[in-house]
Every structure is written in structure tokens, then in C-alpha cells.
Design a protein around this motif. Structure first.
Motif, mmCIF file in Angstrom:
data_model
loop_
_atom_site.group_PDB
_atom_site.id
_atom_site.type_symbol
_atom_site.label_atom_id
_atom_site.label_comp_id
_atom_site.label_asym_id
_atom_site.label_seq_id
_atom_site.Cartn_x
_atom_site.Cartn_y
_atom_site.Cartn_z
ATOM 1 N N PRO A 220 9.105 8.601 9.387
ATOM 2 C CA PRO A 220 8.762 8.820 8.139
ATOM 3 C C PRO A 220 8.087 7.365 7.565
ATOM 4 C CG PRO A 220 10.994 7.932 8.410
ATOM 5 C CD PRO A 220 10.586 8.120 9.719
ATOM 6 N N ALA A 221 7.520 7.614 6.264
ATOM 7 C CA ALA A 221 7.116 6.492 5.743
ATOM 8 C C ALA A 221 8.294 5.561 4.953
ATOM 9 C CB ALA A 221 6.237 6.858 4.606
ATOM 10 N N TYR A 222 8.134 4.442 4.625
ATOM 11 C CA TYR A 222 9.285 3.600 4.204
ATOM 12 C C TYR A 222 9.417 4.102 2.729
ATOM 13 C CZ TYR A 222 12.054 -0.108 2.408
ATOM 14 O OH TYR A 222 13.039 -0.810 1.723
ATOM 15 N N PRO A 223 10.475 4.694 2.405
ATOM 16 C CA PRO A 223 10.751 5.035 0.828
ATOM 17 C C PRO A 223 10.608 3.862 -0.195
ATOM 18 C CG PRO A 223 12.527 5.011 2.000
ATOM 19 C CD PRO A 223 11.779 4.675 3.237
ATOM 20 N N THR A 224 9.410 4.250 -1.132
ATOM 21 C CA THR A 224 9.268 3.240 -2.081
ATOM 22 C C THR A 224 8.647 4.014 -3.056
ATOM 23 O OG1 THR A 224 7.909 1.104 -2.735
ATOM 24 C CG2 THR A 224 7.014 2.578 -1.277
ATOM 25 N N ASN A 225 8.944 3.186 -4.537
ATOM 26 C CA ASN A 225 8.321 3.782 -5.658
ATOM 27 C C ASN A 225 7.341 2.913 -6.291
ATOM 28 O OD1 ASN A 225 10.104 1.955 -6.716
ATOM 29 N ND2 ASN A 225 11.195 3.363 -7.964
ATOM 30 N N GLN A 226 7.127 1.675 -5.479
ATOM 31 C CA GLN A 226 6.122 0.692 -6.000
ATOM 32 C C GLN A 226 4.697 0.909 -5.462
ATOM 33 O OE1 GLN A 226 9.020 -2.516 -4.707
ATOM 34 N NE2 GLN A 226 8.332 -3.353 -6.565
ATOM 35 N N VAL A 227 4.082 1.807 -5.852
ATOM 36 C CA VAL A 227 2.687 2.107 -5.242
ATOM 37 C C VAL A 227 1.710 1.870 -6.238
ATOM 38 C CG1 VAL A 227 1.076 3.832 -4.002
ATOM 39 C CG2 VAL A 227 3.856 4.068 -3.822
ATOM 40 N N VAL A 228 0.913 0.891 -5.956
ATOM 41 C CA VAL A 228 0.082 0.386 -7.136
ATOM 42 C C VAL A 228 -1.271 0.518 -6.646
ATOM 43 C CG1 VAL A 228 -0.929 -1.829 -8.155
ATOM 44 C CG2 VAL A 228 1.532 -1.526 -7.961
ATOM 45 N N ASP A 229 -1.538 0.322 -5.362
ATOM 46 C CA ASP A 229 -2.864 0.534 -4.913
ATOM 47 C C ASP A 229 -2.895 0.727 -3.391
ATOM 48 O OD1 ASP A 229 -5.623 0.621 -3.984
ATOM 49 O OD2 ASP A 229 -5.839 -1.773 -4.044
ATOM 50 N N PRO A 230 -2.868 1.916 -2.875
ATOM 51 C CA PRO A 230 -2.965 2.466 -1.500
ATOM 52 C C PRO A 230 -4.051 1.941 -0.525
ATOM 53 C CG PRO A 230 -2.916 4.402 -2.925
ATOM 54 C CD PRO A 230 -3.254 3.449 -3.774
ATOM 55 N N THR A 231 -4.879 1.100 -1.105
ATOM 56 C CA THR A 231 -6.294 0.872 -0.363
ATOM 57 C C THR A 231 -5.575 -0.171 0.684
ATOM 58 O OG1 THR A 231 -7.611 0.926 -2.331
ATOM 59 C CG2 THR A 231 -8.405 -0.157 -0.397
ATOM 60 N N GLY A 232 -6.324 0.188 1.871
ATOM 61 C CA GLY A 232 -5.854 -0.487 3.147
ATOM 62 C C GLY A 232 -4.526 -0.185 3.838
ATOM 63 N N ALA A 233 -3.943 0.822 3.183
ATOM 64 C CA ALA A 233 -2.644 1.241 3.757
ATOM 65 C C ALA A 233 -2.711 1.668 5.265
ATOM 66 C CB ALA A 233 -1.865 2.497 3.249
ATOM 67 N N GLY A 234 -3.746 2.384 5.821
ATOM 68 C CA GLY A 234 -3.859 2.436 7.315
ATOM 69 C C GLY A 234 -4.237 1.196 7.922
ATOM 70 N N ASP A 235 -5.124 0.495 7.175
ATOM 71 C CA ASP A 235 -5.491 -0.717 8.206
ATOM 72 C C ASP A 235 -4.447 -1.898 8.381
ATOM 73 O OD1 ASP A 235 -8.210 0.154 8.046
ATOM 74 O OD2 ASP A 235 -8.285 -0.373 5.980
ATOM 75 N N SER A 236 -3.416 -1.827 7.304
ATOM 76 C CA SER A 236 -2.280 -2.625 7.267
ATOM 77 C C SER A 236 -1.203 -2.112 8.330
ATOM 78 C CB SER A 236 -1.692 -3.071 5.886
ATOM 79 O OG SER A 236 -1.690 -1.999 5.421
ATOM 80 N N PHE A 237 -1.107 -0.796 8.278
ATOM 81 C CA PHE A 237 -0.337 -0.110 9.250
ATOM 82 C C PHE A 237 -0.674 -0.314 10.677
ATOM 83 C CE2 PHE A 237 0.202 3.507 12.170
ATOM 84 C CZ PHE A 237 1.474 3.721 12.124
ATOM 85 N N ALA A 238 -2.068 -0.271 10.837
ATOM 86 C CA ALA A 238 -2.579 -0.585 12.378
ATOM 87 C C ALA A 238 -2.401 -2.210 12.580
ATOM 88 C CB ALA A 238 -4.003 -0.064 12.433
ATOM 89 N N GLY A 239 -2.585 -2.908 11.581
ATOM 90 C CA GLY A 239 -2.306 -4.351 11.662
ATOM 91 C C GLY A 239 -0.921 -4.889 12.320
ATOM 92 N N GLY A 240 0.023 -4.140 11.410
ATOM 93 C CA GLY A 240 1.287 -4.394 11.944
ATOM 94 C C GLY A 240 1.904 -3.984 13.301
#
Ligand code: AMP
Length: 301
Positions: A220-240
Motif C-alpha cells: 500500500p502507500a504510506y497513509p498520510t494526510n500531509q499532501v502538499v505537492d505530489p510532484t516528484g512522488a514517483g521519482d523520490s519513490f524510485a530514489g528510495g
């Protein structure tokens, strides 16, 4: 172990339902490099124009990224992208894109990067990704990212790229578009037939699925309600994900499951701010803490 990332560095303007950020640092390899730096030293090969303000590039020093392969090209203009998110934060429209230096020749690749074992070809034109891939004939594990634009406008290049790499990360909608299969298992099977052994399909707030030669993984995704700007979510996921694989120097299913979880955790921090602000104040200890609590949430044995 050595990890290299290639791709775009951009000056982004991002509009969300609750705010906006003008002329901030973005780009596919920027988010990746920052995220992977929590696990390993990252080598960067990318190009900006001489209009790129120096303070923006200082962020790479903050993350300890090796910038020998970063070219500031005189007389050229930096890639620019403007995007606006819909109310649900899952979808976005590209309002403006100026490829600029991205359609010029690739930056030189430093000799010192030649022994890179892990290679991430972050999103850019697949013809450029092929050229970059061929600079690393001895790499152990080469993964690429792509986007809907290239499925629509450069499908032949994308298919050629897929036949030359070990793995691909893409969104569920891109997987459907690429394979014309609406079931994600069928889509992953169809992509495997195009070449890559490892297929990671990202499903936004619904997590991800991986087809690996040793089996499947779902998260699953990490459950969070702190979503300010999803830009780079895919790239930071791949980086981790690639950072952890490089740190452990292993691409087995067991390690890659862990890598998906670490990627998910780093991405959950990234989306809590515009640009790289949230990752800038993050520590490896915090990443490990959230990883442990995420693993606990998923524990169902
Ligand atoms: P993501 O949210 O993971 O899709 O990544 C967003 C980043 O990709 C932004 O910072 C943009 O600068 C960059 N980007 C957007 N469109 C392109 C493109 N056509 N080529 C390369 N990078 C892009």
C-alpha cells in the motif's frame, strides 16, 4: 557501491488546490538524487542552462550528490515545467513545458562514472535514455522511468529502450496505455515480454505492484494526510528504492520488497512540501523510523 542517475533538472512552477510554488527546483533526476542520497552516494549526469540560479543547484551539495556530471551550459536555457493539480491531488495537467536544453546534445559523462553498477534512467525522451544506457555496458542493474507523453509520441524508441534494460517503473495508467491491458497482472506480464525482468507499477495513493522473476510483491502507500505537492512522488519513490538496492547490493525479491517500502516512505515525506523542502530537513533515522512503523502497519502474519 555506485549509483548513477540521469534525467531532467527543471525549474518548476506548481499549482495545487491550496497553494503554489513559483520557479522552484524540480526535474526527474533531482527528486531521485535527493531521495537516494539517504542510502548511498549518488552520481548525477544532467544539464541545465546558464539561466539556472546558482542557489537552486546548491541543493545537490546539501544531499552530498556527486555533481561532476552536472553541466551548466553557456548560452542554453534550463528545462521548465508548469503543472496544476486537480482537487483530488492524483491527477494533474501540464500547463506549460519548455524542453530547452533537454533537446540539445546530452551532457558529457565523466570517466569516473564508468564503473557505475546501478543505473537509473529518470524520465526524459527514450531516445536519450537509450543513448545513456549504452554508456554503461557493464552495469549490473539498469532501471528506467517513463511517462504517458513518450508512449504517445515516441513508442518505437520506448520499446527499443525496454528491450535493453533490466527494469521499468511506471504508473498504472501508463501501463494500461502501453499494453492495452486493464488488469495490472496482465499489463505487467505484457511489459515483461517487451524485455524488462522487473516491472514496478505505481498506483498513487493505492500503493504499488512489482513483477519480479522470483514472484510478485504488493504494497500500500504510506497513509498520510500531509499532501502538499505530489510532484516528484514517483521519482523520490524510485530514489528510495534504488538507494536501498545499491546500499545492500542486491536485487533479490526479498531486498526489492524492502526497497519498495523504503521508496514508499521517502515519497511520503517528499509530498509533504513543495519542491525538495521536506526532504531537506529529513534524516536517515527518521526514514528508518517511518519504515519500521510502516512495516508494523502491514504485519498480517
Ligand atoms: P513526477 O511527479 O514524478 O512525474 O516528476 C515531476 C518532475 O518531472 C517535475 O519536477 C518536472 O520538472 C519533471 N518533468 C515533467 N515533464 C517532464 C518531461 N517531459 N521530461 C523530463 N522531465 C519532466
Amino acid at each position: 557501491m555506485s549509483l548513477i542517475v540521469t534525467g531532467s533538472i527543471g525549474i518548476d512552477t506548481v499549482i495545487t488546490p491550496t497553494g503554489r510554488a513559483d520557479e522552484v527546483l524540480g526535474g526527474s533526476c533531482t527528486y531521485f538524487a535527493a531521495a537516494a542520497s539517504f542510502f548511498t552516494k549518488v552520481r548525477l549526469n544532467a544539464v541545465v542552462g546558464d539561466d539556472c540560479p546558482n542557489p537552486l543547484l546548491e541543493v545537490f551539495d546539501h544531499f552530498g550528490v556527486d555533481t561532476e556530471g552536472l553541466e551548466v551550459r553557456a548560452g542554453s536555457k534550463t528545462f521548465r515545467w508548469t503543472g496544476e493539480y486537480h482537487e483530488n491531488m492524483n491527477e494533474r495537467d501540464t500547463l506549460d513545458v519548455q524542453p530547452n536544453v533537454l533537446v540539445e546534445p546530452l551532457p558529457p559523462m565523466p570517466d569516473s562514472y564508468g564503473d557505475s553498477k546501478y543505473v537509473f534512467l529518470a524520465n526524459t525522451h527514450p531516445a536519450s535514455q537509450i543513448e545513456l544506457r549504452q554508456k554503461f555496458p557493464d552495469a549490473k542493474f539498469v532501471i528506467a522511468d517513463t511517462m504517458n507523453l513518450w508512449i504517445e509520441t515516441a513508442l518505437d524508441d520506448l520499446k527499443s529502450l525496454l528491450s535493453q534494460i533490466d527494469g521499468i517503473v511506471l504508473n498504472d495508467s501508463e501501463a494500461v496505455q502501453l499494453t492495452e491491458k486493464s488488469n495490472m497482472i496482465d499489463a505487467a506480464d505484457a511489459i515483461a515480454k517487451m524485455g524488462p525482468k522487473v516491472i514496478v507499477i505505481k498506483k498513487g495513493e493505492h500503493g504499488c505492484l512489482m513483477r519480479h522473476p522470483e514472484g510478485l510483491a504488493v504494497l500500500p502507500a504510506y497513509p498520510t494526510n500531509q499532501v502538499v505537492d505530489p510532484t516528484g512522488a514517483g521519482d523520490s519513490f524510485a530514489g528510495g528504492m534504488m538507494g536501498l538496492i545499491t546500499e545492500l547490493d542486491d536485487t533479490s525479491l526479498t531486498t526489492m520488497r524492502k526497497a519498495l517500502a523504503y521508496g514508499t516512505v521517502v515519497a511520503s515525506y517528499n509530498i509533504a512540501s513543495f519542491s525538495l523542502d521536506a526532504m531537506k530537513s529529513l534524516t536517515r533515522e527518521q526514514v528508518d523510523e517511518r519504515y519500521k512503523s510502516f512495516a508494523q502497519m502491514m504485519n498480517c502474519v
